[in-house]
Enzyme design. Structure first.
Site, PDB file in Angstrom:
ATOM      1  N   ARG A 102      -2.094   7.149  -7.816  1.00 49.80           N
ATOM      2  CA  ARG A 102      -2.466   5.736  -7.997  1.00 49.80           C
ATOM      3  C   ARG A 102      -3.145   5.629  -9.357  1.00 49.80           C
ATOM      4  O   ARG A 102      -4.176   6.267  -9.586  1.00 49.80           O
ATOM      5  CB  ARG A 102      -3.410   5.273  -6.892  1.00 49.80           C
ATOM      6  CG  ARG A 102      -4.098   3.956  -7.213  1.00 49.80           C
ATOM      7  CD  ARG A 102      -4.813   3.341  -6.043  1.00 49.80           C
ATOM      8  NE  ARG A 102      -3.872   2.820  -5.076  1.00 49.80           N
ATOM      9  CZ  ARG A 102      -4.203   1.954  -4.108  1.00 49.80           C
ATOM     10  NH1 ARG A 102      -5.448   1.522  -3.997  1.00 49.80           N
ATOM     11  NH2 ARG A 102      -3.294   1.512  -3.271  1.00 49.80           N
ATOM     12  N   HIS A 129       4.027  -1.480  -6.356  1.00 52.99           N
ATOM     13  CA  HIS A 129       3.380  -0.857  -5.186  1.00 52.99           C
ATOM     14  C   HIS A 129       4.451  -0.596  -4.118  1.00 52.99           C
ATOM     15  O   HIS A 129       4.466  -1.201  -3.056  1.00 52.99           O
ATOM     16  CB  HIS A 129       2.297  -1.798  -4.661  1.00 52.99           C
ATOM     17  CG  HIS A 129       1.282  -1.143  -3.761  1.00 52.99           C
ATOM     18  ND1 HIS A 129       1.328   0.202  -3.430  1.00 52.99           N
ATOM     19  CD2 HIS A 129       0.189  -1.653  -3.119  1.00 52.99           C
ATOM     20  CE1 HIS A 129       0.306   0.480  -2.636  1.00 52.99           C
ATOM     21  NE2 HIS A 129      -0.391  -0.617  -2.418  1.00 52.99           N
ATOM     22  N   GLN A 132       3.588   0.193  -0.314  1.00 58.43           N
ATOM     23  CA  GLN A 132       3.166  -0.986   0.432  1.00 58.43           C
ATOM     24  C   GLN A 132       4.379  -1.808   0.860  1.00 58.43           C
ATOM     25  O   GLN A 132       4.472  -2.266   2.000  1.00 58.43           O
ATOM     26  CB  GLN A 132       2.240  -1.847  -0.443  1.00 58.43           C
ATOM     27  CG  GLN A 132       1.786  -3.127   0.223  1.00 58.43           C
ATOM     28  CD  GLN A 132       0.843  -2.883   1.384  1.00 58.43           C
ATOM     29  OE1 GLN A 132      -0.157  -2.186   1.228  1.00 58.43           O
ATOM     30  NE2 GLN A 132       1.146  -3.426   2.555  1.00 58.43           N
ATOM     31  N   ASP A 220      -1.480 -12.193  -2.394  1.00 63.13           N
ATOM     32  CA  ASP A 220      -2.293 -11.038  -2.795  1.00 63.13           C
ATOM     33  C   ASP A 220      -3.478 -11.577  -3.599  1.00 63.13           C
ATOM     34  O   ASP A 220      -3.478 -12.750  -3.999  1.00 63.13           O
ATOM     35  CB  ASP A 220      -1.431 -10.068  -3.633  1.00 63.13           C
ATOM     36  CG  ASP A 220      -2.136  -8.750  -3.941  1.00 63.13           C
ATOM     37  OD1 ASP A 220      -3.145  -8.437  -3.276  1.00 63.13           O
ATOM     38  OD2 ASP A 220      -1.691  -8.041  -4.869  1.00 63.13           O
ATOM     39  N   CYS A 260      -1.273  -7.374   1.822  1.00 60.42           N
ATOM     40  CA  CYS A 260      -1.407  -5.918   1.660  1.00 60.42           C
ATOM     41  C   CYS A 260      -2.842  -5.452   1.884  1.00 60.42           C
ATOM     42  O   CYS A 260      -3.061  -4.282   2.193  1.00 60.42           O
ATOM     43  CB  CYS A 260      -0.922  -5.494   0.282  1.00 60.42           C
ATOM     44  SG  CYS A 260      -1.883  -6.163  -1.078  1.00 60.42           S
ATOM     45  N   ARG A 288       1.776   1.366   6.955  1.00 57.03           N
ATOM     46  CA  ARG A 288       1.666   2.209   5.761  1.00 57.03           C
ATOM     47  C   ARG A 288       1.808   3.677   6.178  1.00 57.03           C
ATOM     48  O   ARG A 288       2.486   4.464   5.524  1.00 57.03           O
ATOM     49  CB  ARG A 288       0.297   2.012   5.084  1.00 57.03           C
ATOM     50  CG  ARG A 288       0.067   0.650   4.450  1.00 57.03           C
ATOM     51  CD  ARG A 288       0.946   0.433   3.239  1.00 57.03           C
ATOM     52  NE  ARG A 288       0.785   1.457   2.231  1.00 57.03           N
ATOM     53  CZ  ARG A 288      -0.185   1.481   1.306  1.00 57.03           C
ATOM     54  NH1 ARG A 288      -1.057   0.509   1.253  1.00 57.03           N
ATOM     55  NH2 ARG A 288      -0.254   2.452   0.412  1.00 57.03           N
TER      56      ARG A 288
HETATM   57  N1  NVA Z   1      -2.714  -6.304  -6.491  1.00 58.34           N
HETATM   58  C1  NVA Z   1      -3.731  -5.497  -5.847  1.00 58.34           C
HETATM   59  C2  NVA Z   1      -3.144  -4.744  -4.711  1.00 58.34           C
HETATM   60  C3  NVA Z   1      -4.140  -3.903  -3.950  1.00 58.34           C
HETATM   61  C4  NVA Z   1      -3.509  -3.090  -2.861  1.00 58.34           C
HETATM   62  C5  NVA Z   1      -4.351  -4.570  -6.866  1.00 58.34           C
HETATM   63  O1  NVA Z   1      -3.601  -4.006  -7.676  1.00 58.34           O
HETATM   64  O2  NVA Z   1      -5.559  -4.408  -6.870  1.00 58.34           O
HETATM   65  N1   CP Z   2      -2.986  -2.114   0.324  1.00 62.89           N
HETATM   66  C1   CP Z   2      -3.514  -1.028  -0.266  1.00 62.89           C
HETATM   67  O1   CP Z   2      -2.868  -0.340  -1.029  1.00 62.89           O
HETATM   68  O2   CP Z   2      -4.791  -0.776   0.107  1.00 62.89           O
HETATM   69  P1   CP Z   2      -5.782   0.273  -0.563  1.00 62.89           P
HETATM   70  O3   CP Z   2      -6.089  -0.253  -1.960  1.00 62.89           O
HETATM   71  O4   CP Z   2      -6.989   0.243   0.330  1.00 62.89           O
HETATM   72  O5   CP Z   2      -5.136   1.608  -0.622  1.00 62.89           O
END
Ligand code: NVA
Ligand code: CP
Length: 302
Positions: A102, A129, A132, A220, A260, A288
């Protein structure tokens, strides 16, 4: 399939195969049927951003598959002190059987894949993502039984979630509509991808237009991880880009809602709509685990 770097790496058949395996693994887990496909294997999990779901579902999933998972924070790795990704990839390839990462830039994930020789799984970048969205597609199929003839609607920032949902939704055969304010549209590569799906994709600035007759609604956060400094500007830009009663009234009567998570109530979704659809949203979070286990089995099993 060697890696999971972005949704467009997957064909419709590959997505359906992952979802079928995910359904099977979910069934096996619920019925205490052992499914230790990755005995003796180790997954490294590199996190340059926070996580609740991704970290816990990968770690637990790997354990249930009979393997091990290592949490590697970039704060502790030499990567955080500037060791090149290329070198890190080559080293980790010698110890591990797969890497989940990540991070911010998509290029970093692609570099890992190009420089190591073990499967790389994208656990979220600024661009996409995919893990997800596999869980999201699994949940939609669980609730609706199929994808054909369904309309998916996304309201909000044209961010990593929007990018992956558009590609994933179109690939499996759904119609996709997207409402984003000017200046916050999905990535151009995704809009180019959607050009091949004429008549199946719409991009508008109107949430109500996008939600019309939708079977599943997504949103989101207005400010993603790494954009905390823009939160105030974004709050203004996204005012009105919310899943609320009015938007729900435009959608089909039995429309489902997905998020998500984490969610910001009264920003991108009202508390009322969130709670009314909490079962669907937390099934999505649970999935997930199952979807990622399927991805790991596909990529890491001998
Ligand atoms: N768009 C959000 C998704 C989190 C799972 C982010 O990147 O923070
Ligand atoms: N939806 C998601 O990816 O959650 P986290 O940021 O908690 O991993």
């Amino acid at each position: 399939m060697k890696h999971l770097l972005k949704m467009s790496d997957l064909s419709k058949i590959e997505i359906i195969e992952i979802l079928n395996l995910a359904d099977q693994l979910k069934y096996e887990l619920k019925h205490n049927i052992p499914h230790r496909h990755l005995e003796g294997k180790t997954l490294g999990m590199i996190f340059q951003k926070s996580s609740t779901r991704t970290r816990v579902s990968f770690e637990t999933g790997m354990y249930q598959l009979g393997g091990n998972a290592l949490f590697l924070s970039s704060r502790d790795l030499q990567i955080g002190r500037g060791e090149p990704v290329q070198d890190t990839a080559r080293v980790l390839s010698r110890y591990l059987d797969g890497i989940m990462i990540r991070t911010f830039e998509q290029k970093e994930v692609e570099d890992l894949a190009n420089n190591g020789n073990i499967p790389i799984i994208n656990g979220l970048t600024d661009y996409c993502h995919p893990c997800q969205v596999l869980a999201d597609l699994m949940t939609i199929r669980e609730y609706k039984g199929q994808f054909d003839g369904l309309k998916m609607c996304y309201i909000g920032d044209g961010n990593n979630m929007a990018n992956s949902l558009i590609v994933g939704g179109l690939t499996v055969g759904m119609e996709v509509s997207c409402a984003c304010p000017d200046g916050y549209r999905p990535d151009q590569t995704v809009l180019d991808f959607a050009k091949d799906y004429e008549g199946k994709f719409t991009l508008t600035e109107s949430p109500l237009e996008a939600a019309a007759n939708a079977d599943v609604l997504f949103t989101d956060v207005w400010a993603s991880m790494g954009q905390e400094g823009e939160a105030e500007i974004r709050r203004k830009a996204f005012a009105g880009y919310q899943i609320n009663d009015e938007v729900m009234a435009a959608a089909k009567r039995d429309a489902m809602v997905q998020h998500c998570l984490p969610a910001h109530r009264e920003e991108e979704i009202t508390a009322k709509v969130f709670e009314a659809h909490a079962d669907e949203i937390f099934d999505e979070a649970e999935n997930r685990l199952h979807a990622q286990k399927a991805v790991m089995v596909k990529l890491m099993k001998n």
